[in-house]
Enzyme design. Structure first.
Site, PDB file in Angstrom:
ATOM      1  N   SER A  71      79.093 -28.125  89.266  1.00 53.64           N
ATOM      2  CA  SER A  71      77.864 -28.745  88.771  1.00 53.64           C
ATOM      3  C   SER A  71      77.950 -30.264  88.647  1.00 53.64           C
ATOM      4  O   SER A  71      76.915 -30.921  88.647  1.00 53.64           O
ATOM      5  CB  SER A  71      77.460 -28.116  87.437  1.00 53.64           C
ATOM      6  OG  SER A  71      78.524 -28.131  86.526  1.00 53.64           O
ATOM      7  N   LYS A 124      66.673 -23.518  87.585  1.00 53.68           N
ATOM      8  CA  LYS A 124      66.962 -24.672  88.443  1.00 53.68           C
ATOM      9  C   LYS A 124      66.081 -24.557  89.681  1.00 53.68           C
ATOM     10  O   LYS A 124      64.878 -24.786  89.585  1.00 53.68           O
ATOM     11  CB  LYS A 124      68.458 -24.739  88.695  1.00 53.68           C
ATOM     12  CG  LYS A 124      69.156 -25.138  87.389  1.00 53.68           C
ATOM     13  CD  LYS A 124      70.641 -25.108  87.386  1.00 53.68           C
ATOM     14  CE  LYS A 124      71.118 -25.566  86.007  1.00 53.68           C
ATOM     15  NZ  LYS A 124      72.435 -25.050  85.649  1.00 53.68           N
ATOM     16  N   HIS A 148      73.769 -23.520  91.225  1.00 54.85           N
ATOM     17  CA  HIS A 148      73.279 -24.611  92.081  1.00 54.85           C
ATOM     18  C   HIS A 148      73.190 -24.226  93.556  1.00 54.85           C
ATOM     19  O   HIS A 148      72.846 -25.054  94.392  1.00 54.85           O
ATOM     20  CB  HIS A 148      74.155 -25.855  91.912  1.00 54.85           C
ATOM     21  CG  HIS A 148      74.229 -26.308  90.496  1.00 54.85           C
ATOM     22  ND1 HIS A 148      73.225 -27.018  89.883  1.00 54.85           N
ATOM     23  CD2 HIS A 148      75.169 -26.099  89.540  1.00 54.85           C
ATOM     24  CE1 HIS A 148      73.541 -27.248  88.621  1.00 54.85           C
ATOM     25  NE2 HIS A 148      74.713 -26.700  88.385  1.00 54.85           N
TER      26      HIS A 148
HETATM   27  C1  LIG Z   1      72.979 -24.758  84.272  1.00 53.93           C
HETATM   28  C2  LIG Z   1      74.209 -23.939  84.474  1.00 53.93           C
HETATM   29  C3  LIG Z   1      74.457 -22.794  83.716  1.00 53.93           C
HETATM   30  C4  LIG Z   1      73.611 -22.425  82.546  1.00 53.93           C
HETATM   31  O1  LIG Z   1      72.387 -21.916  82.923  1.00 53.93           O
HETATM   32  P1  LIG Z   1      71.151 -22.061  81.907  1.00 53.93           P
HETATM   33  O2  LIG Z   1      70.139 -21.142  82.463  1.00 53.93           O
HETATM   34  O3  LIG Z   1      70.767 -23.494  81.935  1.00 53.93           O
HETATM   35  O4  LIG Z   1      71.670 -21.632  80.568  1.00 53.93           O
HETATM   36  C5  LIG Z   1      75.544 -22.025  84.033  1.00 53.93           C
HETATM   37  N1  LIG Z   1      76.387 -22.379  85.031  1.00 53.93           N
HETATM   38  C6  LIG Z   1      76.203 -23.489  85.766  1.00 53.93           C
HETATM   39  C7  LIG Z   1      77.155 -23.834  86.838  1.00 53.93           C
HETATM   40  C8  LIG Z   1      75.108 -24.313  85.500  1.00 53.93           C
HETATM   41  O5  LIG Z   1      74.938 -25.440  86.190  1.00 53.93           O
END
Ligand SMILES: *Cc1c(COP(=O)(O)O)cnc(C)c1O
Length: 388
Positions: free
Chosen positions: A182, A242, A210
């Site tokens: 990330s 996302k 992602h």
């Molecule tokens: C954003 C993210 C999460 C958490 O997901 P949310 O739905 O925002 O709680 C978990 N793992 C990764 C790699 C992320 O980027």
């Protein structure tokens, strides 16, 4: 010192180190621009990679869902909160990812907490990439509290991982990794991780936050991108806030693995199901993702344009083929100064500092989106050149 004074002293230390985190209040919906303090900025800070968070068709599906199903689910999935839109979305997610079954969660953080600690208790061992997302790290700590042995291997270091796997006598092994990291945007060596999981009879737990919606044919994610099958030993977590533009997450896997999480996953069982309208919007989002080659083409054109244009800058972009394009600045103060200078020029590119990233690698985390225009990318590059 009183309890409160002790907290304040720690907050003062954080401030003295220049590491105070601060929220910006947006006076606009998530999209290509953000209105903050009365100014409109081009937004390179969101994970809305396909620009779906602002898609009117999704908002309509959300509103229609709320009118038909009300606002709340009223209970956990197992105690009466599992409505038809949740069931439909699960079935669609399983079909889309190619796995036998899927479960949905209200956040990705929660989904990760439901997987590793549920599969790894006493007698198990967890093998985790050092750069895994914080939610996977917390999940690993819960597994440790349940009696599992935990091992962290240097980022993407397959020989270190193999040495740890070979030395472990654990009855049950779990390899846990982000697919797309990330803060760096790089892709984990997924074919090799699956090979190691097979050789050492381990589960492979993958966090595709992602990759889902962005990578692979029809946006099916990182496994599709690497041509890998929905193997029985894989549990795939994907987030839906996302690229999917709504919120929530899912875990997909074999019939047995998913049933096990449903029976035993505390972070699945002991929480209220997400509002059904969220599931309605997500069903619509999945269709848009599947038919979203136009959005992905635009996103990847922006990525290529940024990379070409950044070649002459004094800061380097990390090698990333994803929407996350980190520009390494180095020092904390320098990264913040560059971010501030861009802000003054109407560009929102957040600085990421330790402890989120290793010391000395403070960076701008540039998130590109299909919502951006070519002109947005050019403006960012022009400002960076001016500031170099
Ligand atoms: C954003 C993210 C999460 C958490 O997901 P949310 O739905 O925002 O709680 C978990 N793992 C990764 C790699 C992320 O980027």
């Amino acid at each position: 010192m009183s309890l409160t004074e002790r907290l304040q002293a720690e907050l003062d230390d954080i401030a003295a180190a220049g590491l105070t985190r601060r929220r910006r209040v947006l006076a606009s919906p998530c999209g290509r621009t953000a209105v903050v303090d009365g100014r409109e900025l081009i937004n390179f800070a969101s994970n809305d990679y396909l620009g779906l968070a602002g898609d009117p068709a999704l908002a309509a599906a959300f509103a229609h869902g709320a009118r038909q199903w009300g606002t709340g689910s009223g209970a956990s999935h197992l105690l009466g909160g599992h409505l038809e839109p949740h069931e439909k979305l699960e079935t669609e997610l399983a079909a889309f990812t190619g796995f036998a079954r899927a479960l949905t969660f209200s956040t990705g953080y929660l989904a990760n907490l439901a997987v590793t600690p549920t599969l790894a208790g006493r007698g198990a061992a967890v093998f985790a990439d050092k750069l895994n997302h914080a939610s996977l790290i917390d999940a690993m700590q819960l597994a440790k509290a349940n009696g599992a042995a935990i091992h962290r291997y240097p980022h993407a270091d397959l020989s270190a991982l193999e040495r740890l796997l070979a030395a472990s006598a654990a009855a049950s092994k779990l390899i846990v990794s982000d697919t797309v990291f990330s803060m760096d945007g790089d892709l984990a060596p997924l074919p090799q991780l699956l090979e190691l999981a097979e050789r050492y009879d381990a589960w492979l737990i993958l966090d595709d936050a992602h990759g889902f919606g962005v990578l692979g044919e029809n946006g099916r994610g990182s496994l599709a991108h690497c041509g890998l099958p929905a193997a029985e030993r894989i549990l795939l977590m994907g987030t839906l806030g996302k690229a999917a533009g709504v919120g929530g997450a899912f875990v997909a896997g074999s019939e047995t693995a998913i049933d096990y999480l449903l029976q035993k996953g505390r972070a699945y069982i002991f929480t209220t199901a997400a509002p059904p309208a969220v599931a309605c919007a997500l069903s619509h989002s999945l269709q848009r993702i599947a038919a979203g080659d136009d959005l992905r083409q635009r996103l990847f054109a922006h990525i290529a344009r940024l990379q070409d244009g950044a070649a002459g800058l004094p800061w380097r972009l990390l090698p990333s083929a994803t929407a996350i394009q980190p520009l390494i600045v180095g020092g904390n103060a320098a990264a913040v100064a560059l971010s501030d200078a861009l802000w003054q020029r109407g560009l929102w590119a957040p600085a990421i500092r330790p402890p989120t990233v290793p010391a000395g690698t403070a960076r701008l985390r540039l998130s590109l989106s299909a919502a951006h225009t070519t002109d947005d990318i050019d403006k960012l590059l022009a400002a960076l050149r001016e500031l170099s």
